[in-house]
Motif scaffolding. Structure first.
Motif, PDB file in Angstrom:
ATOM      1  N   SER A 159      -5.284   2.698   2.330  1.00 54.95           N
ATOM      2  CA  SER A 159      -6.785   3.121   2.076  1.00 54.95           C
ATOM      3  C   SER A 159      -7.860   1.977   1.859  1.00 54.95           C
ATOM      4  O   SER A 159      -8.889   2.385   2.531  1.00 54.95           O
ATOM      5  N   TYR A 160      -7.414   0.970   1.174  1.00 57.62           N
ATOM      6  CA  TYR A 160      -8.507  -0.332   1.051  1.00 57.62           C
ATOM      7  C   TYR A 160      -8.276  -1.600   1.421  1.00 57.62           C
ATOM      8  O   TYR A 160      -9.043  -2.497   1.489  1.00 57.62           O
ATOM      9  N   GLY A 161      -6.946  -1.878   1.957  1.00 61.71           N
ATOM     10  CA  GLY A 161      -6.440  -3.047   2.153  1.00 61.71           C
ATOM     11  C   GLY A 161      -5.964  -3.459   3.603  1.00 61.71           C
ATOM     12  O   GLY A 161      -5.293  -4.690   4.003  1.00 61.71           O
ATOM     13  N   LYS A 162      -6.571  -2.790   4.745  1.00 63.08           N
ATOM     14  CA  LYS A 162      -6.113  -2.929   5.946  1.00 63.08           C
ATOM     15  C   LYS A 162      -6.359  -4.619   6.396  1.00 63.08           C
ATOM     16  O   LYS A 162      -5.939  -5.293   7.111  1.00 63.08           O
ATOM     17  N   PRO A 202      10.550   4.016  -5.342  1.00 63.78           N
ATOM     18  CA  PRO A 202      10.069   4.699  -4.520  1.00 63.78           C
ATOM     19  C   PRO A 202       8.571   5.174  -4.610  1.00 63.78           C
ATOM     20  O   PRO A 202       7.550   5.002  -3.639  1.00 63.78           O
ATOM     21  N   ILE A 203       8.258   5.518  -5.786  1.00 61.61           N
ATOM     22  CA  ILE A 203       7.053   6.175  -6.445  1.00 61.61           C
ATOM     23  C   ILE A 203       6.007   4.784  -6.172  1.00 61.61           C
ATOM     24  O   ILE A 203       4.808   4.653  -5.799  1.00 61.61           O
ATOM     25  N   GLY A 204       6.618   3.569  -6.833  1.00 62.41           N
ATOM     26  CA  GLY A 204       5.806   2.342  -6.954  1.00 62.41           C
ATOM     27  C   GLY A 204       5.482   2.032  -5.393  1.00 62.41           C
ATOM     28  O   GLY A 204       4.433   1.331  -4.951  1.00 62.41           O
ATOM     29  N   GLY A 205       6.439   2.063  -4.478  1.00 64.78           N
ATOM     30  CA  GLY A 205       6.322   1.682  -3.251  1.00 64.78           C
ATOM     31  C   GLY A 205       5.256   2.501  -2.482  1.00 64.78           C
ATOM     32  O   GLY A 205       4.533   1.980  -1.910  1.00 64.78           O
ATOM     33  N   PHE A 206       5.210   3.660  -2.609  1.00 65.74           N
ATOM     34  CA  PHE A 206       4.191   4.597  -2.146  1.00 65.74           C
ATOM     35  C   PHE A 206       2.837   4.292  -2.563  1.00 65.74           C
ATOM     36  O   PHE A 206       2.051   4.201  -1.514  1.00 65.74           O
ATOM     37  N   LEU A 207       2.661   3.813  -3.837  1.00 69.54           N
ATOM     38  CA  LEU A 207       1.402   3.682  -4.418  1.00 69.54           C
ATOM     39  C   LEU A 207       0.805   2.327  -3.886  1.00 69.54           C
ATOM     40  O   LEU A 207      -0.289   2.068  -3.442  1.00 69.54           O
ATOM     41  N   ILE A 208       1.958   1.190  -3.542  1.00 70.86           N
ATOM     42  CA  ILE A 208       1.283   0.074  -2.835  1.00 70.86           C
ATOM     43  C   ILE A 208       1.018   0.364  -1.785  1.00 70.86           C
ATOM     44  O   ILE A 208      -0.151  -0.053  -1.220  1.00 70.86           O
ATOM     45  N   GLY A 209       1.638   1.185  -0.878  1.00 70.11           N
ATOM     46  CA  GLY A 209       1.430   1.571   0.659  1.00 70.11           C
ATOM     47  C   GLY A 209       0.066   2.118   0.630  1.00 70.11           C
ATOM     48  O   GLY A 209      -0.622   1.980   1.474  1.00 70.11           O
TER      49      GLY A 209
END
Length: 434
Positions: A84-87, A72-79
């Motif tokens: 923030s930078y990859g829309k 879950p933490i890894g997923g949050f960081l990816i999201g």
């Protein structure tokens, strides 16, 4: 310069001018040979680096299974990274398809490192995902940076992206011929752009060579027994293809449905993979095995040799849909290989064809139905398993392609030619718009 030398140079220039005027395609081929060679060095190197680090991440996770608790933490960081930078690059493979159809702005280079980081994190912490999406997006982002320096026209830029996709696919799976045909098939259902034929094949072949020069291993599969082609056996292959096509259709529909649910229920994007990570981690803890996360290569290999639990394909499908629709990164293709091979393995319980053959047929046929690329998948079967299985693989892929209908994991695919005249009114439309 003496008069004789000047005459000699003029004569040579005249020969070249005459040759290129007489055979204009030769100048086209010369141009794309240099472009493809340069592009292939970068794409093949990127694929090699990605595959090697992915293997390291997978091995480390398998030796430390407690890491899945941090999914879950890894997923949050990816999201958070993408929010923030990859829309601009969130579209992934669908962005590549859109660029092929209607080239607009240059694909941001950040797509390459973002998808690489996202995929490694997904696999490191135990998400169920693949690698084809990463290879394609890295290749497309790298290649498109040269559109302006090379002063490519919009038409040439389309060819460039197609060639890049061919190089990414061919090098990451070690199947250059299938990679080239996949790139020609995957963006337009029922049609092939023949003007991209030479660049696609050259880039796929060169990129595969470069990846192998980096001593990057590919998985080898083997079908031990292929029966003689007969009317009865082909009937069995058609029957199996029906199941593969239905599976592909269900997978594609559930992917889009689950993605819609995550987006409609969770408004803050980084929380979607966080919640998805919790669900996946809890399911893995409940079933007590890690065989359904990551790429699942060991289970795919087993499917060719021994009877597996008949529910393997369903569990892998469920975990993959949750992982990817929640916003984790990677790809769908290797999980589709797992789903198809284990479904074929399960079908061997009542379809009297060899287990290994059915696993191989499912390996490519579910992929064919979910991506609408039956020719590429047939060629892939021949490259991976040998020419002996070609007829059976072709039958399964073609039946799966038709049975899956106008569904796909790539929602931006355009219907170039409907699969049935009854749906001819849908031609020219994107699948997402139907």
């Amino acid at each position: 310069m003496s008069k004789n030398k000047q005459n000699s140079v003029l004569k040579k220039n005249t020969y070249f001018t005459f040759f290129f005027r007489k055979y204009p395609a030769s100048l086209y081929m010369l141009k794309w040979t240099f472009i493809c060679l340069f592009m292939s060095i970068l794409i093949g190197t990127a694929s090699a680096g990605f595959l090697q680090t992915l293997n390291l991440a997978t091995d480390f996770r398998e030796n430390h299974p407690w890491l899945i608790a941090f999914l879950p933490i890894g997923g949050f960081l990816i999201g958070l990274l993408y929010y923030s930078y990859g829309k601009e690059v969130e579209g992934g493979n669908n962005l590549l398809i859109d660029t092929i159809h209607t080239p607009k702005q240059i694909i941001p280079f950040r797509m390459a490192p973002f998808i690489y980081i996202g995929t490694i994190v997904t696999h490191f912490f135990g998400g169920s995902a693949g690698r084809e999406g990463t290879a394609l997006q890295m290749a497309g982002a790298i290649a498109d940076q040269f559109s302006k320096p090379l002063k490519l026209s919009p038409a040439d830029r389309k060819v460039l992206i197609i060639a890049a996709v061919a190089g990414g696919f061919g090098s990451v799976f070690g199947t250059p011929l299938a990679g080239a045909v996949f790139a020609l098939e995957f963006f337009l259902i029922g049609r092939i752009r023949y003007n991209a034929l030479y660049p696609a094949f050259m880039t796929a072949i060169f990129a595969d060579i470069v990846t192998k020069l980096w001593q990057t291993p590919h998985t080898h599969y083997q079908i031990d027994l292929v029966p003689n082609v007969s009317i009865l056996n082909i009937t069995y292959a058609i029957f199996a293809g029906l199941f593969f096509g239905l599976c592909a259709s269900i997978f594609s529909k559930l992917m889009h449905k689950a993605s819609h649910i995550f987006k409609s229920k969770i408004s803050y994007p980084p929380l979607r993979p966080f919640v998805g990570g919790i669900i996946v981690a809890c399911i893995v803890l409940a079933i007590g095995t890690t065989k359904y996360i990551g790429l699942g290569i060991p289970t795919i290999i087993q499917a060719f040799d021994e009877q597996l639990p008949s529910y393997d394909f369903a569990l892998k499908m469920m975990l993959t849909i949750i992982t990817l629709s929640a916003g984790f990164k990677g790809g769908e293709v290797t999980p589709l290989f797992f789903i198809g091979a284990t479904l074929g393995n399960a079908l061997s319980l009542f379809i009297p064809l060899p287990t290994g053959l059915l696993a191989g047929m499912g390996f490519v046929a579910v992929f064919a139905g979910a991506t609408n690329t039956p020719i590429a998948c047939t060629i892939m079967a021949i490259e991976l398993f040998g020419v002996e299985c070609g007829v059976y693989a072709a039958v399964a892929c073609i039946v799966s392609y038709f049975i899956s209908g106008h569904n796909s994991i790539y929602g931006q695919q355009i219907i170039g030619e409907a699969k049935h005249r009854r749906f001819s009114a849908q031609e020219g439309k994107r699948l997402n718009d139907l």
